[in-house]
Design an enzyme around this catalytic site. Structure first.
Site, mmCIF file in Angstrom:
data_model
loop_
_atom_site.group_PDB
_atom_site.id
_atom_site.type_symbol
_atom_site.label_atom_id
_atom_site.label_comp_id
_atom_site.label_asym_id
_atom_site.label_seq_id
_atom_site.Cartn_x
_atom_site.Cartn_y
_atom_site.Cartn_z
ATOM 1 N N GLU A 215 0.838 -1.096 0.006
ATOM 2 C CA GLU A 215 -0.009 -0.061 -0.204
ATOM 3 C C GLU A 215 0.976 1.312 -0.019
ATOM 4 O O GLU A 215 1.724 1.356 0.647
ATOM 5 C CB GLU A 215 -1.010 0.153 1.217
ATOM 6 N N ASP A 217 0.323 5.181 0.473
ATOM 7 C CA ASP A 217 -0.867 6.112 0.946
ATOM 8 C C ASP A 217 -0.039 7.558 0.475
ATOM 9 O O ASP A 217 0.748 8.186 1.080
ATOM 10 C CB ASP A 217 -0.705 6.114 2.357
ATOM 11 N N GLU A 220 -3.136 11.445 2.910
ATOM 12 C CA GLU A 220 -4.408 11.034 4.070
ATOM 13 C C GLU A 220 -4.024 12.581 4.475
ATOM 14 O O GLU A 220 -3.186 12.687 5.094
ATOM 15 C CB GLU A 220 -3.708 10.059 4.908
ATOM 16 N N HIS A 231 4.204 1.643 2.628
ATOM 17 C CA HIS A 231 3.571 0.601 3.540
ATOM 18 C C HIS A 231 3.911 -0.642 2.597
ATOM 19 O O HIS A 231 2.948 -1.259 2.177
ATOM 20 C CB HIS A 231 1.999 0.549 3.771
#
Ligand code: NAG
Ligand code: NAG
Ligand code: NAG
Ligand code: NAG
Ligand code: NAG
Ligand code: NAG
Ligand code: NAG
Length: 488
Positions: A215, A217, A220, A231
């Site tokens: 993942e 990101d 956010e 991640h």
């Protein structure tokens, strides 16, 4: 007579083979959201992409009735003892996107945390995926490339998280004989938190497995804090916290916020660049850089108290032992190179009030104001808008000279003239346009097919279908019901 009888028998058998999984009550009309792929040499080319809401937001019910196949705690074990029986007993419906908190207008996507109907407020908290014209997820390959988008976070209060990120989901969403809808019904979600869900690959999660995958990101954020966080995962082991860059947490507390260097009351252009050691799109990921554009000016990323202004491979591995043990940015880069699905969501958090993002050492918010009950009573209209999404060669998605443009100058980015207006006007028009969703939805249903070939089990027609209508060699497009034809 004999021939007719044989055909009738065949037709009766077919739905059993393919599982009667596609409902006939709500058409599956995925809202159109054009995006652009850019190269330095060729400029930006518009993609006929749309968004699909996650599988769990769709109503799944008995094929011949309206009893739900899901319960408050999982799946009805009488209707769904096995994948095969579940697929025979249950059908999945399309979704009314506006009532799910999702609207699109032109190249803008707006996500609402709450929706109101007859004076009653309910929690929508949608999560949607970018879908290609062939009915599979659009796979973004961002190694050695950049991604650009415009965002409005001005109404996202403390405790809200408006997210734009990537997960390494399967392009088909795990489409199979038990899950003919696949990506066009939003199946196959996974992320680095390894969520345990009722459904996995759009079928029964019989083994209660977590759905783990790499993942990235990219965004956010709310009006008070922002984080950029890789991640990486290896198999079912993931770096759940990640080696993230949050300007406030890195010591630069006045950089991002109301009246900050990046002013969150105004529209923001966000550019994220994935540099490799050798400058190619197949090399080793060495650095993730961030730029912003506001008021026609490129704004460099925040500089931390230790002088860092990007996520470097060495910083990621030295600051995060879990990332280091999983190969750090190298692993993240391999995933970016293979291709990942673009995800948009808006959410808040009953357990932690999103403190990890915006409170304590991470941001200026007070530790209790992110309580969803407070947000719902004080600011139920909280929303975020993502627009003008472009990806491709580094430097190709924005005008580096003046900084204010929204793409390299090429006549091939046709249809984007309105998106080239300044961010301020595009966001203003988005706001006023959100009320005209009905007409844009209606328009979507009449969109002609726009290229691509559908693979085995894929959707190839039906009310509202705007994707491929031609099946791959060896398969033919067969109508299952008015809302769904598939390649068999
Ligand atoms: C499960 O479905 C069966 C058959 O429709 C129904 O009789 C039963 O009440 C359902 N159970 C639950 C817990 O919803
Ligand atoms: C649904 O109804 C059809 C037609 O009556 C019937 O053939 C089929 O067996 C039913 N399916 C289920 C799972 O009850
Ligand atoms: C989903 O299906 C694919 C193959 O279609 C498989 O490789 C993958 O492991 C499945 N995912 C999960 C989480 O079971
Ligand atoms: C915050 O980052 C900016 C770069 O955009 C830098 O000019 C400034 O000195 C930094 N402030 C602090 C307090 O580190
Ligand atoms: C968070 O942002 C909002 C909107 O800009 C602002 O009104 C509020 O004061 C900020 N909260 C904190 C704690 O800085
Ligand atoms: C934090 O916010 C809550 C809810 O708005 C408020 O009741 C409380 O007084 C605030 N605490 C501080 C220390 O500001
Ligand atoms: C998008 O759809 C239009 C209209 O159907 C078509 O002319 C165009 O080639 C499509 N673009 C891509 C990239 O497939």
């Amino acid at each position: 007579m004999v021939q007719i009888l044989v055909l009738t028998a065949l037709a009766a058998v077919l739905p059993l083979i393919t599982a009667q999984q596609i409902g006939t009550q709500t058409p599956n009309v995925n809202p159109s959201l054009p995006t652009w792929k850019c190269t330095t040499a060729g400029g930006c080319i518009q993609q006929n992409t749309s968004v699909v809401i996650d599988w769990n937001y769709h109503w799944i019910h008995t094929v011949n009735g309206s009893a739900s196949c899901t319960t408050s705690t999982g799946v009805n074990s009488t209707l769904c003892p096995t994948e095969a029986v579940c697929a025979q007993n249950c059908a999945i419906e399309g979704v009314d996107y506006a009532s799910a908190g999702v609207t699109t207008s032109g190249n803008a996507l707006t996500l609402h945390q709450y929706v109101q109907s007859n004076g009653v407020t309910s929690n929508a908290s949608p999560r949607v995926y970018l879908l290609g014209a062939d009915g599979n997820y659009e796979m973004l390959q961002l190694l050695g490339q950049e991604l650009r988008f415009d965002v409005d976070v001005s109404t996202l209060v403390c405790g809200e998280n408006g997210a734009l990120y990537l997960s390494e989901m399967l392009a088909t969403g795990g489409r199979s004989q038990y899950n003919p809808g696949g990506a066009s019904y939003g199946s196959g979600y996974c992320d680095a938190q390894c969520p345990v869900q009722n459904w996995i690959n759009g079928t029964l999660n019989t083994g209660n497995e977590g759905a783990c995958c790499n993942e990235m990101d990219i965004w956010e954020a709310n009006a008070n804090a922002t984080a950029l966080t890789p991640h990486p995962c290896e198999g079912d082991t993931c770096d759940k916290s990640g080696c993230g860059f949050n300007p406030y947490a890195m010591g630069n507390t006045s950089y991002y916020g109301n009246g900050g260097t990046v002013d969150t009351l105004k529209p923001i252009t966000v550019i994220t660049q994935f540099y490799t050691t050798d400058g190619t799109t197949t090399g080793t990921l060495s650095e993730i850089r961030r730029l912003y554009i506001q008021n026609g000016k490129v704004i460099k990323n925040a500089v931390s108290t230790s002088g860092l202004d990007s996520i470097t491979a060495s910083w990621c591995s030295s600051s995060d032992a879990t990332a280091a043990s999983l190969g750090g940015l190298t692993t993240m880069g391999q995933s970016l190179g293979r291709g990942m699905v673009l995800i948009f969501s808006i959410w808040n958090d009953n357990g932690q009030y999103m403190n990890w993002l915006d409170s304590g050492s991470s941001g200026p918010c007070n530790a209790s104001e992110g309580n969803p009950t407070l947000i719902e009573s004080k600011t139920p209209g909280t929303y975020t808008t993502f627009s003008n999404i472009r990806w491709g060669d580094i430097g190709s998605t924005f005008d580096q000279g003046t900084g204010g443009g929204s793409g390299s100058s090429s006549s091939s980015s046709s249809g984007s003239s309105s998106s080239r207006a300044t961010s301020v006007t595009s966001i203003t028009s988005v706001r006023s346009a959100t009320t005209t969703t009905a007409s844009s939805r209606a328009a979507t249903t009449t969109t002609a097919s726009n290229g691509g070939t559908a693979g085995h089990w894929s959707q190839c027609g039906g009310v509202g279908w705007a994707g491929a209508t031609v099946c791959a060699t060896g398969y033919t497009c067969q109508a299952q019901n008015p809302y769904y034809s598939q390649c068999l």
